[in-house]
Design a protein around this motif. Structure first.
Motif, PDB file in Angstrom:
ATOM      1  N   ASP A   1      -2.502   8.366   2.197  1.00 15.29           N
ATOM      2  CA  ASP A   1      -2.306   6.444   2.590  1.00 15.29           C
ATOM      3  C   ASP A   1      -2.929   5.716   1.924  1.00 15.29           C
ATOM      4  O   ASP A   1      -4.415   5.692   2.733  1.00 15.29           O
ATOM      5  CB  ASP A   1      -1.532   6.753   3.674  1.00 15.29           C
ATOM      6  CG  ASP A   1      -1.206   5.831   4.672  1.00 15.29           C
ATOM      7  OD1 ASP A   1      -1.229   4.397   4.378  1.00 15.29           O
ATOM      8  OD2 ASP A   1      -0.720   5.359   5.656  1.00 15.29           O
ATOM      9  N   THR A   2      -2.839   4.996   0.988  1.00 14.58           N
ATOM     10  CA  THR A   2      -3.355   4.238   0.581  1.00 14.58           C
ATOM     11  C   THR A   2      -3.934   2.781   1.377  1.00 14.58           C
ATOM     12  O   THR A   2      -5.101   2.289   0.793  1.00 14.58           O
ATOM     13  CB  THR A   2      -2.923   3.008  -0.564  1.00 14.58           C
ATOM     14  OG1 THR A   2      -1.790   2.720  -0.375  1.00 14.58           O
ATOM     15  CG2 THR A   2      -3.219   4.655  -1.588  1.00 14.58           C
TER      16      THR A   2
ATOM     17  N   SER B   1     -13.425   5.998  -7.492  1.00 13.84           N
ATOM     18  CA  SER B   1     -12.001   5.724  -7.795  1.00 13.84           C
ATOM     19  C   SER B   1     -11.263   5.032  -7.254  1.00 13.84           C
ATOM     20  O   SER B   1     -12.290   4.027  -6.432  1.00 13.84           O
ATOM     21  CB  SER B   1     -10.825   7.359  -6.749  1.00 13.84           C
ATOM     22  OG  SER B   1     -11.465   8.639  -7.608  1.00 13.84           O
ATOM     23  N   VAL B   2     -10.569   4.623  -7.807  1.00 14.61           N
ATOM     24  CA  VAL B   2      -9.976   3.151  -7.639  1.00 14.61           C
ATOM     25  C   VAL B   2      -7.939   3.293  -7.069  1.00 14.61           C
ATOM     26  O   VAL B   2      -7.949   4.159  -6.839  1.00 14.61           O
ATOM     27  CB  VAL B   2      -9.127   1.923  -8.715  1.00 14.61           C
ATOM     28  CG1 VAL B   2      -8.798   0.712  -8.202  1.00 14.61           C
ATOM     29  CG2 VAL B   2     -10.886   1.214  -9.204  1.00 14.61           C
ATOM     30  N   TRP B   3      -8.183   3.144  -5.169  1.00 13.94           N
ATOM     31  CA  TRP B   3      -6.765   2.852  -4.947  1.00 13.94           C
ATOM     32  C   TRP B   3      -5.676   2.029  -5.454  1.00 13.94           C
ATOM     33  O   TRP B   3      -5.767   1.187  -5.492  1.00 13.94           O
ATOM     34  CB  TRP B   3      -7.193   2.584  -3.420  1.00 13.94           C
ATOM     35  CG  TRP B   3      -8.154   3.189  -2.859  1.00 13.94           C
ATOM     36  CD1 TRP B   3      -9.126   3.580  -3.233  1.00 13.94           C
ATOM     37  CD2 TRP B   3      -7.896   5.056  -2.180  1.00 13.94           C
ATOM     38  NE1 TRP B   3     -10.412   4.602  -1.718  1.00 13.94           N
ATOM     39  CE2 TRP B   3      -8.986   5.773  -1.544  1.00 13.94           C
ATOM     40  CE3 TRP B   3      -6.897   6.035  -1.546  1.00 13.94           C
ATOM     41  CZ2 TRP B   3      -9.304   6.611  -1.082  1.00 13.94           C
ATOM     42  CZ3 TRP B   3      -6.877   6.723  -1.243  1.00 13.94           C
ATOM     43  CH2 TRP B   3      -8.153   7.264  -0.419  1.00 13.94           C
ATOM     44  N   PRO B   4      -4.649   3.221  -5.661  1.00 14.17           N
ATOM     45  CA  PRO B   4      -3.991   2.382  -6.367  1.00 14.17           C
ATOM     46  C   PRO B   4      -2.503   0.857  -4.955  1.00 14.17           C
ATOM     47  O   PRO B   4      -3.034   1.358  -3.799  1.00 14.17           O
ATOM     48  CB  PRO B   4      -2.414   3.324  -6.444  1.00 14.17           C
ATOM     49  CG  PRO B   4      -3.306   4.775  -6.809  1.00 14.17           C
ATOM     50  CD  PRO B   4      -4.446   4.640  -5.694  1.00 14.17           C
TER      51      PRO B   4
ATOM     52  N   TYR C   1       0.990  -0.760  -0.426  1.00 12.55           N
ATOM     53  CA  TYR C   1      -0.406   0.280   0.074  1.00 12.55           C
ATOM     54  C   TYR C   1       0.503   1.247  -0.213  1.00 12.55           C
ATOM     55  O   TYR C   1       1.692   1.956   1.133  1.00 12.55           O
ATOM     56  CB  TYR C   1      -1.070   0.314   1.375  1.00 12.55           C
ATOM     57  CG  TYR C   1      -2.454  -0.527   1.706  1.00 12.55           C
ATOM     58  CD1 TYR C   1      -3.350  -0.944   0.900  1.00 12.55           C
ATOM     59  CD2 TYR C   1      -1.724  -2.139   1.957  1.00 12.55           C
ATOM     60  CE1 TYR C   1      -3.912  -2.042   0.207  1.00 12.55           C
ATOM     61  CE2 TYR C   1      -2.230  -3.574   1.398  1.00 12.55           C
ATOM     62  CZ  TYR C   1      -3.541  -3.434   1.494  1.00 12.55           C
ATOM     63  OH  TYR C   1      -4.809  -3.573   1.175  1.00 12.55           O
ATOM     64  N   PRO C   2       1.191   1.673  -0.813  1.00  8.81           N
ATOM     65  CA  PRO C   2       1.811   3.026  -1.260  1.00  8.81           C
ATOM     66  C   PRO C   2       1.201   4.718  -0.739  1.00  8.81           C
ATOM     67  O   PRO C   2      -0.236   4.608  -0.410  1.00  8.81           O
ATOM     68  CB  PRO C   2       1.810   3.135  -2.699  1.00  8.81           C
ATOM     69  CG  PRO C   2       0.240   3.138  -3.163  1.00  8.81           C
ATOM     70  CD  PRO C   2       0.301   1.552  -2.103  1.00  8.81           C
TER      71      PRO C   2
ATOM     72  N   GLY D   1      -7.599   0.673 -12.638  1.00  8.86           N
ATOM     73  CA  GLY D   1      -8.168   2.433 -12.525  1.00  8.86           C
ATOM     74  C   GLY D   1      -7.335   3.029 -11.987  1.00  8.86           C
ATOM     75  O   GLY D   1      -6.278   3.099 -11.884  1.00  8.86           O
ATOM     76  N   THR D   2      -8.777   4.401 -11.862  1.00  3.52           N
ATOM     77  CA  THR D   2      -7.699   5.538 -11.460  1.00  3.52           C
ATOM     78  C   THR D   2      -7.949   6.135  -9.861  1.00  3.52           C
ATOM     79  O   THR D   2      -9.523   5.892  -9.723  1.00  3.52           O
ATOM     80  CB  THR D   2      -7.971   6.802 -12.323  1.00  3.52           C
ATOM     81  OG1 THR D   2      -7.670   5.935 -13.699  1.00  3.52           O
ATOM     82  CG2 THR D   2      -7.742   7.978 -12.701  1.00  3.52           C
TER      83      THR D   2
END
Length: 282
Positions: A222-223, A244-247, A185-186, A205-206
């Motif tokens: 904080d993802t 939105s999609v969390w990286p 989780y970046p 996703g974005t």
């Protein structure tokens, strides 16, 4: 990577080779934490419907051999260990240096018995660490940065010789390498000036932010906790666009693309995305 454990650090103390605290046993590192299964029996049928498996907290047991130079020295070792293993408000870093492992832990149990039948300069201790976050992280914090994507300026008209094709475009891409075996989780930092910044994960996703950041302003994301903090402290979770999609940084390499609109009042200044992560395993 080696099987030999080497040194362990905790709260300013070091255990293992070259210290008076010998590591005699360690458990809970290579073990899989308890799995919370989301299974449901099939009504009137054999078997079950199975859902994703997630783990609970990790519990690490550390056993030490205290090697004093005298009875009084042994007592000093016991008191120092007791002082370093007090109850905590927040997790701290437990580091296995030779294994390249970092855990975020709290002390939940401690035992430093007194045994009058043994030599007075030798003792034992046992510590139980509770890791609400079960992940095993690499000791090295990795980081990469890029400016926002911008297209090339193209040709300049009317054509002259030599011909001018304008400035080259900026890719806005980061390739992040996670050498662990679980998704990382970046933590994302966006520095202005920029409007409507977005972070796209190739095939994933974005994450779109509906906000305007001026020069000197930044957003910390904080993802893992999904905290979105303006200037690192003020919550701005509402700025994340719905859908939105969390990286996530999957094991191996992941490509992220950073895009954003330039601000008219900040010519020549570019927004910056900084991605920070650690190799992650379970």
């Amino acid at each position: 990577m080696q099987q030999r454990l080497g040194n362990i650090t905790w709260n300013g103390m070091t255990f293992g080779p070259g210290t008076q605290y010998a590591v005699t046993a360690l458990s809970g590192i290579d073990d899989l934490p308890d799995v919370r299964a989301e299974d449901m029996d099939r009504p009137a049928q054999h078997g079950a419907y199975t859902g994703p498996d997630v783990t609970g907290a990790r519990v690490v047991q550390l056993q030490l051999g205290l090697r004093g130079l005298s009875p009084d020295d042994l007592r000093s070792l016991s008191l120092a260990l007791r002082a370093a293993t007090q109850p905590q408000a927040a997790p701290a870093e437990l580091c296995l240096l030779d294994w390249d492992i970092l855990l975020r832990a709290k002390v939940r149990k401690r035992s430093i018995p007194y045994d009058a039948e043994r030599l007075w300069s030798i003792g034992d201790a046992a510590i139980e660490f509770y890791c609400a976050d079960p992940y095993l992280y690499g000791l090295t914090e990795r980081s990469a940065s890029t400016t926002a994507y911008s297209p090339s300026a193209g040709r300049t008209y009317p054509l002259t010789y030599p011909r001018s094709y304008g400035v080259a475009g900026l890719s806005g891409r980061i390739t992040a390498s996670n050498l662990g075996a679980a998704p990382a989780y970046p933590v994302l930092r966006i520095d202005g000036p920029v409007a409507s910044p977005s972070i796209e994960q190739t095939g994933g996703g974005t994450l779109q932010i509906d906000a305007v950041l001026q020069v000197g302003e930044f957003l910390l994301i904080d993802t893992s906790t999904r905290a979105v903090l303006y200037m690192g402290s003020t919550p701005r979770r509402s700025w994340v666009r719905a859908g939105s999609v969390w990286p996530l940084l999957m094991p191996g390499t992941t490509e992220l693309t950073y895009r954003g609109d330039a601000l008219a009042g900040a010519p020549g200044q570019q927004s910056l995305l900084t991605v920070t992560w650690r190799d992650t395993s379970l």
